[in-house]
Scaffold this active site. Structure first.
Site, short mmCIF file in Angstrom:
data_model
loop_
_atom_site.label_atom_id
_atom_site.label_comp_id
_atom_site.label_asym_id
_atom_site.label_seq_id
_atom_site.Cartn_x
_atom_site.Cartn_y
_atom_site.Cartn_z
N MET A 37 -5.92 -4.38 5.23
CA MET A 37 -6.40 -3.20 4.87
C MET A 37 -7.59 -3.06 3.93
O MET A 37 -8.44 -2.05 3.95
CB MET A 37 -4.80 -2.76 3.74
CG MET A 37 -3.71 -2.73 4.17
SD MET A 37 -3.47 -2.25 6.28
CE MET A 37 -3.56 -0.11 5.34
N LYS A 80 5.61 6.87 -2.00
CA LYS A 80 4.94 5.47 -1.28
C LYS A 80 6.34 3.93 -1.24
O LYS A 80 6.91 3.86 0.20
CB LYS A 80 3.91 4.46 -2.19
CG LYS A 80 3.64 3.36 -0.86
CD LYS A 80 3.50 3.70 0.54
CE LYS A 80 3.08 1.82 1.29
NZ LYS A 80 2.44 2.28 2.61
#
Ligand code: NAD
Length: 304
Positions: free
Chosen positions: A11, A170
């Site tokens: 990422m 999250k």
């Protein structure tokens, strides 16, 4: 602006590239020299520690695997906090627990710096295209200052509240997304074993409450094609579920479904598949039952 980036993995590397592409001056650090070299080739400057990244930057983004890595890199020895000037902001984008996020933010605030939490949703493909979902928490003034950096990486921004709330959002999200993935693999394997086809199950489930994004989007791109290449690693998915379960248990209630999903992911780790994409969970079921849950071609099913 002068931006630092620490954690150049699946990422982090594309996210850092998007900051460079937006024209900012970028200084990077990762414990993998190869990961740093790739970003340097693209125009970033290399640093040898978090402290060096801090000293060169107004904003430092962290995108690391686990809470202890973030703590070590930001407030540990030779960490970002030792180099960053007063007024500097750490933008913490890893998936960590809200408690650690608040703890690190408090240390920074005592030193005249700040922390914005902005973990991300969606996939490594969205990291490449700069279209991640951003779950933002923190003090409003710091968030406002960090927005130009965040906008290089994401398009869907959700303001969740004060410090730690982005990380709370999250892990809540990932607890659900991951348990759905695990449930999908179990249900599809049972169906195939009972003589149904994947195509039939997709058609029927599409009309019922069983339908979900993992089934519609994620699995046709990887699990049903037998592709377990790096994307969202089992070891990271297991970590996210564990963190969410720990938050639940600290408040005195059991996360039974989450713990079952975590056990499934931990099993992938003990079988040597911790670095594989979570799509490998389907493969593990296939092997156990002597079946295949595959589609021949590219995805034909779309989200409704
Ligand atoms: P990754 O394992 O691919 O990359 C992590 C990088 O951090 C590696 O390059 C590693 O060398 C580096 N690193 C680890 N410890 C370090 C340290 N102490 N100092 C310096 N560098 C260090 O992980 P990823 O898939 O890029 O995920 C990063 C974070 O984002 C995780 O918290 C993960 O849960 C979260 N996340 C991942 C995805 C996904 O689809 N992969 C999606 C959303 C969120």
């Amino acid at each position: 602006m002068k931006v630092g980036f620490i954690g150049l993995g699946v990422m982090g590397a594309p996210m850092a590239l998007n900051i460079l592409k937006a024209g900012h001056e970028l200084t990077v650090f990762d414990r993998s020299p190869e990961a740093v070299a790739r970003l340097v080739k693209a125009g970033a400057k290399a640093a040898a520690t978090g402290k060096e990244v801090g000293a060169a930057s107004e904003f430092v983004v962290t995108m690391l695997p686990e809470p202890q890595h973030v703590e070590e890199v930001v407030t540990g020895k030779d960490g970002v906090a030792e180099g960053l000037q007063k007024g500097g902001i750490v933008i913490e984008m890893s998936t960590i627990d809200p408690g650690t996020s608040v703890k690190i933010g408090d240390v920074l605030r005592k030193r005249g710096m700040d922390l914005v939490d902005s973990p991300v949703g969606k996939t490594s493909e969205h990291a490449v295209t700069g279209t991640l979902t951003l779950m933002v928490g923190g003090n409003q003034a710091a968030i406002d200052r960090a927005m130009p950096v965040l906008k290089c990486m994401g398009t869907d921004t959700y303001f969740c509240g004060g410090p730690g709330t982005g990380h709370a959002m999250k892990i809540t999200n990932n607890l659900l997304a991951t348990t759905i993935m695990v449930a999908n693999t179990e249900a599809l394997a049972i169906g195939i074993k009972a003589g149904l086809t994947l195509e039939l199950m997709q058609k029927v489930m599409r009309t019922t409450m069983a339908w979900n994004q993992q089934l519609a989007v994620a699995m046709p791109k990887k699990a049903f094609l037998g592709d377990y290449s790096p994307g969202f690693a089992c070891r990271l998915a297991g970590k996210d579920v564990r963190l969410a379960c720990e938050v639940a248990e600290a408040q005195g209630f059991e996360a039974l479904v989450g713990r079952a999903a975590q056990a499934t992911l931990d099993r992938a780790g003990t079988m040597g598949m911790g670095d594989c994409d979570t799509a490998v969970l389907m493969k593990i079921r296939e092997n156990e039952l002597g079946i295949q849950v595959r589609q021949a071609a590219a995805p034909t099913v779309t989200t409704t």
